[in-house]
Motif scaffolding. Structure first.
Motif, mmCIF file in Angstrom:
data_model
loop_
_atom_site.group_PDB
_atom_site.id
_atom_site.type_symbol
_atom_site.label_atom_id
_atom_site.label_comp_id
_atom_site.label_asym_id
_atom_site.label_seq_id
_atom_site.Cartn_x
_atom_site.Cartn_y
_atom_site.Cartn_z
ATOM 1 N N GLN A 92 0.816 -1.211 0.000
ATOM 2 C CA GLN A 92 0.000 0.000 0.000
ATOM 3 C C GLN A 92 0.854 1.268 0.000
ATOM 4 O O GLN A 92 0.440 2.305 -0.523
ATOM 5 C CB GLN A 92 -0.961 0.005 1.192
ATOM 6 N N GLU A 93 2.044 1.173 0.578
ATOM 7 C CA GLU A 93 2.924 2.341 0.638
ATOM 8 C C GLU A 93 3.360 2.805 -0.751
ATOM 9 O O GLU A 93 3.757 3.959 -0.942
ATOM 10 C CB GLU A 93 4.168 2.040 1.475
ATOM 11 N N SER A 94 3.278 1.904 -1.734
ATOM 12 C CA SER A 94 3.738 2.248 -3.080
ATOM 13 C C SER A 94 2.611 2.774 -3.975
ATOM 14 O O SER A 94 2.854 3.145 -5.118
ATOM 15 C CB SER A 94 4.371 1.024 -3.747
ATOM 16 N N VAL A 95 1.369 2.796 -3.440
ATOM 17 C CA VAL A 95 0.238 3.275 -4.231
ATOM 18 C C VAL A 95 0.228 4.801 -4.221
ATOM 19 O O VAL A 95 0.180 5.422 -3.154
ATOM 20 C CB VAL A 95 -1.098 2.746 -3.666
ATOM 21 N N PRO A 96 0.289 5.442 -5.392
ATOM 22 C CA PRO A 96 0.280 6.907 -5.428
ATOM 23 C C PRO A 96 -1.067 7.477 -4.982
ATOM 24 O O PRO A 96 -2.118 6.938 -5.327
ATOM 25 C CB PRO A 96 0.553 7.230 -6.907
ATOM 26 N N LEU A 97 -1.019 8.549 -4.209
ATOM 27 C CA LEU A 97 -2.236 9.189 -3.715
ATOM 28 C C LEU A 97 -2.456 10.514 -4.418
ATOM 29 O O LEU A 97 -1.516 11.262 -4.660
ATOM 30 C CB LEU A 97 -2.125 9.446 -2.210
ATOM 31 N N SER A 98 -3.717 10.796 -4.725
ATOM 32 C CA SER A 98 -4.067 12.127 -5.212
ATOM 33 C C SER A 98 -4.798 12.815 -4.069
ATOM 34 O O SER A 98 -5.929 12.472 -3.748
ATOM 35 C CB SER A 98 -4.972 12.041 -6.448
ATOM 36 N N GLY A 99 -4.146 13.758 -3.437
ATOM 37 C CA GLY A 99 -4.741 14.411 -2.273
ATOM 38 C C GLY A 99 -4.355 13.730 -0.978
ATOM 39 O O GLY A 99 -3.495 12.846 -0.947
ATOM 40 N N GLU A 100 -5.025 14.120 0.105
ATOM 41 C CA GLU A 100 -4.689 13.603 1.428
ATOM 42 C C GLU A 100 -5.261 12.211 1.650
ATOM 43 O O GLU A 100 -6.170 11.780 0.941
ATOM 44 C CB GLU A 100 -5.218 14.558 2.503
ATOM 45 N N LEU A 101 -4.705 11.526 2.641
ATOM 46 C CA LEU A 101 -5.170 10.196 3.002
ATOM 47 C C LEU A 101 -6.355 10.317 3.954
ATOM 48 O O LEU A 101 -6.256 10.917 5.014
ATOM 49 C CB LEU A 101 -4.036 9.410 3.674
ATOM 50 N N HIS A 102 -7.510 9.733 3.567
ATOM 51 C CA HIS A 102 -8.714 9.798 4.382
ATOM 52 C C HIS A 102 -8.916 8.483 5.133
ATOM 53 O O HIS A 102 -8.664 7.411 4.594
ATOM 54 C CB HIS A 102 -9.950 10.051 3.515
ATOM 55 N N LEU A 103 -9.398 8.580 6.360
ATOM 56 C CA LEU A 103 -9.744 7.402 7.142
ATOM 57 C C LEU A 103 -11.261 7.241 7.184
ATOM 58 O O LEU A 103 -12.004 8.142 6.808
ATOM 59 C CB LEU A 103 -9.167 7.522 8.551
ATOM 60 N N ALA A 104 -11.714 6.076 7.656
ATOM 61 C CA ALA A 104 -13.152 5.784 7.686
ATOM 62 C C ALA A 104 -13.531 5.201 9.039
ATOM 63 O O ALA A 104 -13.889 4.021 9.147
ATOM 64 C CB ALA A 104 -13.515 4.819 6.560
ATOM 65 N N PRO A 105 -13.467 6.013 10.092
ATOM 66 C CA PRO A 105 -13.764 5.504 11.433
ATOM 67 C C PRO A 105 -15.224 5.103 11.598
ATOM 68 O O PRO A 105 -16.090 5.502 10.814
ATOM 69 C CB PRO A 105 -13.411 6.685 12.339
ATOM 70 N N LYS A 106 -15.488 4.334 12.625
ATOM 71 C CA LYS A 106 -16.847 3.912 12.944
ATOM 72 C C LYS A 106 -17.737 5.127 13.152
ATOM 73 O O LYS A 106 -17.309 6.151 13.675
ATOM 74 C CB LYS A 106 -16.828 3.049 14.209
ATOM 75 N N ILE A 107 -18.983 5.011 12.737
ATOM 76 C CA ILE A 107 -19.933 6.122 12.828
ATOM 77 C C ILE A 107 -20.844 5.936 14.034
ATOM 78 O O ILE A 107 -21.427 4.863 14.229
ATOM 79 C CB ILE A 107 -20.759 6.228 11.529
ATOM 80 N N PHE A 108 -20.952 6.980 14.840
ATOM 81 C CA PHE A 108 -21.814 6.976 16.012
ATOM 82 C C PHE A 108 -22.943 7.984 15.806
ATOM 83 O O PHE A 108 -22.944 8.751 14.842
ATOM 84 C CB PHE A 108 -21.012 7.324 17.270
ATOM 85 N N LYS A 109 -23.897 8.014 16.735
ATOM 86 C CA LYS A 109 -25.040 8.914 16.600
ATOM 87 C C LYS A 109 -24.595 10.366 16.466
ATOM 88 O O LYS A 109 -25.103 11.105 15.608
ATOM 89 C CB LYS A 109 -25.984 8.771 17.800
ATOM 90 N N GLU A 110 -23.651 10.799 17.289
ATOM 91 C CA GLU A 110 -23.244 12.197 17.258
ATOM 92 C C GLU A 110 -22.521 12.539 15.959
ATOM 93 O O GLU A 110 -22.539 13.683 15.505
ATOM 94 C CB GLU A 110 -22.368 12.530 18.468
ATOM 95 N N THR A 111 -21.894 11.525 15.353
ATOM 96 C CA THR A 111 -21.250 11.729 14.052
ATOM 97 C C THR A 111 -22.254 12.187 13.011
ATOM 98 O O THR A 111 -21.909 12.907 12.082
ATOM 99 C CB THR A 111 -20.603 10.415 13.563
#
Length: 322
Positions: free
Chosen positions: A198-217
């Motif tokens: 994965q470190e060798s995969v070129p990124l366009s823009g910033e790296l986004h994460l996908a954390p668990k979603i809660f009610k307040e989210t």
């Protein structure tokens, strides 16, 4: 090795994971066991146990089902070892300890609903739509210590239309996931797997994460721009649903929004203010325009279109959302 001789242990829980398991079974692959979450207590007093969608399908096919409370439990580890699996496949399950994912001689691969390394985490489909992405996809990769970081085996890309909500993207990726799981298993069988770090995969823009979603989210911030709120709503529709506080005089209730349209316009209204004829439309002010609400749900009510909502809603000049 023929596919009927390859011993596969399949791990998954929700509906998303059923499609890939179904494709394996119908394709004649040798699934020796299915591992899924323990049955979930349901009902007012938790007296009814609800099996996961994966378990329901596995039982219907006569497959062996294991439902460990803890994945490091010695009895479970012993039973897993006794299966002598050649390969393990994980689709929407949970984080595995090394003693589990390192067990099969051909390894353990995971199907993840994003184009890794983007959107590592529990809710990749939601966050891709929330962030207004125009493309997403699915990835198969071999597991290693850090979650969602293993070497990529294969990927499939799909566009996200501006009108797509999570439900639409979910269904597309679920079907494509079945195809990619079979393609990946066949490549492993044929010895044709060429992985990419994965470190060798070129990124366009910033790296986004996908954390668990809660009610307040899921609470809508009306001070944001029209496009941002529009994407936020469709990124949580139909489930779990973006919500806001609905104020009418002294009464405050919860209102979920599921479908809207963007209207860009200059105005001097406070974000969250209503513009409506009280009959056929409801526009909610944002920082740079309005959202035209098409479907919504008041707490304790069913989801409905705006016309039905307006029939039972007496417009008040001081009504707003926040």
């Amino acid at each position: 090795m023929e596919k009927k001789d390859l011993k596969i242990v399949y791990m998954g829980t929700p509906e998303f994971a059923v499609e890939s398991l179904k494709r394996l079974v119908e394709g004649g692959y040798n699934v020796v066991a299915v591992i899924t979450m323990p049955d979930k207590p349901m009902g007012r007093h938790g007296s009814v146990l609800q099996p996961s969608p994966v378990k329901q399908y596995a039982v219907s096919q006569g497959l062996k089902v294991l439902q460990p409370e803890k994945l490091k439990d010695e009895a479970f580890i012993g039973e897993l070892q006794s299966l002598h699996a050649d390969l393990q496949i994980v689709v929407a399950f949970r984080m595995l300890p090394e003693v589990v994912w390192a067990m099969p001689r051909l390894g353990t691969f995971n199907l993840h609903a994003s184009l890794l390394p983007q959107y590592r985490g529990a809710a990749p489909i939601n966050w891709a739509v929330i962030n207004g992405e125009t493309e997403t996809g699915i990835t198969t990769f071999f597991l290693k210590h850090e979650i969602d970081t293993g070497e990529i085996i294969d990927q499939v890309r799909i566009p996200i239309a501006d009108t797509d909500d999570v439900g639409v993207v979910y269904d597309k990726l679920m079907r494509l996931g079945g195809d990619l799981v079979l393609k990946t298993v066949d490549a492993i069988l044929d010895g044709n797997v060429k992985t990419v770090p994965q470190e060798s995969v070129p990124l366009s823009g910033e790296l986004h994460l996908a954390p668990k979603i809660f009610k307040e989210t899921c609470r809508i911030d009306w001070t944001q721009g029209t496009k941002r709120i529009y994407d936020f709503i469709r990124g949580l529709s139909p489930y779990p649903g973006a919500w806001t506080e609905f104020h009418v005089g002294e009464t405050v209730s919860t209102l979920k929004l599921f479908e809207t349209q963007k209207i860009f316009a200059d105005h001097a209204l406070e974000p969250g203010a209503f513009v409506t004829d009280g009959k056929s439309y409801l526009h909610i002010a944002t920082s740079d325009g309005y959202l035209n609400v098409l479907s919504l749900q008041l707490a304790g009510k069913k989801r409905m279109g705006i016309a039905d909502f307006m029939k039972g809603y007496r417009h008040s000049a001081d009504a707003f959302v926040r």
